[in-house]
Design a protein around this motif. Sequence first.
Motif, PDB file in Angstrom:
ATOM      1  N   ALA A 119      61.256  18.801  19.632  1.00 50.66           N
ATOM      2  CA  ALA A 119      60.154  19.158  20.522  1.00 50.66           C
ATOM      3  C   ALA A 119      60.606  19.143  21.969  1.00 50.66           C
ATOM      4  CB  ALA A 119      58.978  18.196  20.317  1.00 50.66           C
ATOM      5  N   ALA A 120      61.413  18.147  22.336  1.00 50.23           N
ATOM      6  CA  ALA A 120      61.914  18.059  23.708  1.00 50.23           C
ATOM      7  C   ALA A 120      62.811  19.244  24.032  1.00 50.23           C
ATOM      8  CB  ALA A 120      62.673  16.746  23.904  1.00 50.23           C
ATOM      9  N   ALA A 121      63.666  19.627  23.085  1.00 46.67           N
ATOM     10  CA  ALA A 121      64.569  20.758  23.309  1.00 46.67           C
ATOM     11  C   ALA A 121      63.782  22.056  23.506  1.00 46.67           C
ATOM     12  CB  ALA A 121      65.528  20.907  22.127  1.00 46.67           C
ATOM     13  N   ALA A 122      62.620  22.149  22.846  1.00 46.75           N
ATOM     14  CA  ALA A 122      61.780  23.343  22.977  1.00 46.75           C
ATOM     15  C   ALA A 122      60.856  23.264  24.180  1.00 46.75           C
ATOM     16  CB  ALA A 122      60.959  23.537  21.705  1.00 46.75           C
ATOM     17  N   GLY A 123      60.857  22.115  24.861  1.00 45.01           N
ATOM     18  CA  GLY A 123      59.956  21.931  26.000  1.00 45.01           C
ATOM     19  C   GLY A 123      58.503  21.849  25.594  1.00 45.01           C
ATOM     20  N   ASP A 124      58.243  21.452  24.346  1.00 45.93           N
ATOM     21  CA  ASP A 124      56.874  21.407  23.813  1.00 45.93           C
ATOM     22  C   ASP A 124      56.281  20.017  24.056  1.00 45.93           C
ATOM     23  OD1 ASP A 124      54.533  21.510  22.387  1.00 45.93           O
ATOM     24  OD2 ASP A 124      55.419  22.416  20.594  1.00 45.93           O
ATOM     25  N   VAL A 125      55.688  19.849  25.226  1.00 43.73           N
ATOM     26  CA  VAL A 125      55.163  18.537  25.625  1.00 43.73           C
ATOM     27  C   VAL A 125      53.964  18.136  24.777  1.00 43.73           C
ATOM     28  CG1 VAL A 125      54.059  17.273  27.509  1.00 43.73           C
ATOM     29  CG2 VAL A 125      56.046  18.708  27.970  1.00 43.73           C
ATOM     30  N   THR A 126      53.128  19.097  24.398  1.00 45.57           N
ATOM     31  CA  THR A 126      51.943  18.786  23.585  1.00 45.57           C
ATOM     32  C   THR A 126      52.356  18.194  22.247  1.00 45.57           C
ATOM     33  OG1 THR A 126      50.637  20.521  24.635  1.00 45.57           O
ATOM     34  CG2 THR A 126      49.893  19.739  22.488  1.00 45.57           C
ATOM     35  N   THR A 127      53.297  18.849  21.562  1.00 41.74           N
ATOM     36  CA  THR A 127      53.781  18.322  20.281  1.00 41.74           C
ATOM     37  C   THR A 127      54.476  16.984  20.481  1.00 41.74           C
ATOM     38  OG1 THR A 127      54.025  20.521  19.308  1.00 41.74           O
ATOM     39  CG2 THR A 127      55.326  18.757  18.328  1.00 41.74           C
ATOM     40  N   PHE A 128      55.239  16.879  21.558  1.00 44.22           N
ATOM     41  CA  PHE A 128      55.978  15.639  21.813  1.00 44.22           C
ATOM     42  C   PHE A 128      55.030  14.462  22.003  1.00 44.22           C
ATOM     43  CE2 PHE A 128      58.070  12.394  24.256  1.00 44.22           C
ATOM     44  CZ  PHE A 128      59.339  12.330  23.700  1.00 44.22           C
ATOM     45  N   MET A 162      47.434   9.673  28.076  1.00 38.68           N
ATOM     46  CA  MET A 162      48.229   9.009  29.101  1.00 38.68           C
ATOM     47  C   MET A 162      49.667   9.518  29.100  1.00 38.68           C
ATOM     48  SD  MET A 162      46.704   5.143  28.578  1.00 38.68           S
ATOM     49  CE  MET A 162      48.277   4.410  29.095  1.00 38.68           C
ATOM     50  N   THR A 163      50.238   9.705  27.894  1.00 39.74           N
ATOM     51  CA  THR A 163      51.616  10.184  27.801  1.00 39.74           C
ATOM     52  C   THR A 163      51.729  11.615  28.314  1.00 39.74           C
ATOM     53  OG1 THR A 163      52.091   8.725  25.926  1.00 39.74           O
ATOM     54  CG2 THR A 163      53.544  10.618  26.228  1.00 39.74           C
ATOM     55  N   ALA A 164      50.778  12.465  27.912  1.00 46.09           N
ATOM     56  CA  ALA A 164      50.802  13.855  28.376  1.00 46.09           C
ATOM     57  C   ALA A 164      50.670  13.923  29.887  1.00 46.09           C
ATOM     58  CB  ALA A 164      49.676  14.654  27.702  1.00 46.09           C
ATOM     59  N   ARG A 165      49.828  13.072  30.453  1.00 40.76           N
ATOM     60  CA  ARG A 165      49.658  13.038  31.911  1.00 40.76           C
ATOM     61  C   ARG A 165      50.951  12.613  32.590  1.00 40.76           C
ATOM     62  NH1 ARG A 165      45.859   8.734  35.076  1.00 40.76           N
ATOM     63  NH2 ARG A 165      47.382   7.377  34.091  1.00 40.76           N
ATOM     64  N   SER A 166      51.628  11.601  32.011  1.00 40.16           N
ATOM     65  CA  SER A 166      52.883  11.134  32.589  1.00 40.16           C
ATOM     66  C   SER A 166      53.961  12.208  32.514  1.00 40.16           C
ATOM     67  CB  SER A 166      53.359   9.871  31.857  1.00 40.16           C
ATOM     68  OG  SER A 166      52.459   8.799  32.065  1.00 40.16           O
ATOM     69  N   LEU A 167      54.004  12.929  31.402  1.00 42.08           N
ATOM     70  CA  LEU A 167      55.007  13.976  31.242  1.00 42.08           C
ATOM     71  C   LEU A 167      54.717  15.174  32.135  1.00 42.08           C
ATOM     72  CD1 LEU A 167      55.544  13.812  27.386  1.00 42.08           C
ATOM     73  CD2 LEU A 167      57.172  13.166  29.167  1.00 42.08           C
ATOM     74  N   ALA A 168      53.443  15.438  32.379  1.00 34.61           N
ATOM     75  CA  ALA A 168      53.102  16.516  33.309  1.00 34.61           C
ATOM     76  C   ALA A 168      53.570  16.162  34.715  1.00 34.61           C
ATOM     77  CB  ALA A 168      51.588  16.761  33.295  1.00 34.61           C
ATOM     78  N   ARG A 169      53.512  14.870  35.024  1.00 37.58           N
ATOM     79  CA  ARG A 169      53.953  14.401  36.338  1.00 37.58           C
ATOM     80  C   ARG A 169      55.476  14.410  36.448  1.00 37.58           C
ATOM     81  NH1 ARG A 169      51.646   9.595  36.106  1.00 37.58           N
ATOM     82  NH2 ARG A 169      53.524   8.523  35.435  1.00 37.58           N
ATOM     83  N   LEU A 172      61.015  15.233  33.124  1.00 37.30           N
ATOM     84  CA  LEU A 172      62.357  14.730  32.859  1.00 37.30           C
ATOM     85  C   LEU A 172      62.333  13.405  32.094  1.00 37.30           C
ATOM     86  CD1 LEU A 172      64.154  15.570  36.236  1.00 37.30           C
ATOM     87  CD2 LEU A 172      64.172  16.866  34.093  1.00 37.30           C
ATOM     88  N   GLN A 173      61.143  12.821  31.952  1.00 37.60           N
ATOM     89  CA  GLN A 173      61.022  11.578  31.191  1.00 37.60           C
ATOM     90  C   GLN A 173      61.285  11.766  29.704  1.00 37.60           C
ATOM     91  OE1 GLN A 173      58.029   8.333  32.183  1.00 37.60           O
ATOM     92  NE2 GLN A 173      56.919  10.189  32.728  1.00 37.60           N
ATOM     93  N   LEU A 174      61.216  12.993  29.222  1.00 39.25           N
ATOM     94  CA  LEU A 174      61.380  13.230  27.787  1.00 39.25           C
ATOM     95  C   LEU A 174      62.646  12.552  27.252  1.00 39.25           C
ATOM     96  CD1 LEU A 174      60.369  16.993  27.547  1.00 39.25           C
ATOM     97  CD2 LEU A 174      59.252  15.099  26.368  1.00 39.25           C
TER      98      LEU A 174
END
Length: 218
Positions: A119-128, A162-169, A172-174
Amino acid sequence: MSKLHSAAEQVYREVKERILSSVLPGGELISEGEIADEMGTSRTPVREAFLRLEAEGWMRLYPKRGALIVPVADGEAEHVVSARRLVETASVRAVTGDETARTALVRELRTSLDDQRSAAAAGDVTTFSGLDADFHRAVVRAGGNPLLDTFYASLRERQRRMTARSLARDPLQLGSIIDDHARLADLVEAGDADGFDAAVAVHMHRVHGLPLPDGGAR
């Protein structure tokens, strides 16, 4: 199921998913009309879905103005992290003496890590963000306490948001989240509940931008 109820259910699920994935961030104002247009439905099922989301605390409705996506409340992140840490560590302690359960859990965590990397390699934050929540839920489920499992499940949606919000911010945290998860899996495999407790505390605080516990280093 009536067509109206079916449409309302579809709108409810779609809008809620957008909230949990931070596609609709806290503080954003949306209208029945724009959602109805996007989803190709009338306003009636949208209104029904909005009322349900308001009852669950995800939005506030303002007549003639729209629906406000409720932001994460002050202190909520700290409370969620504190509760999660207690439950996850207790669950790890429960499996330290059961080699079969511990081995099964480690296998599940490592499979999840593979999915997270994809998921990270695909940049799919929602799935991640969903995989992240499921990784931690697997730890709790392995503990074998149905009361703790049910309680933790009630936190899953808050955790995802909370995780999705942090990743949107900070997307690179992935990588660092995956590294943390790999470390947690290693500690479970080693049966090191104290090490897991310290590591999961730092992990959660860092991901959600909270002051690190006990003055821990970043």
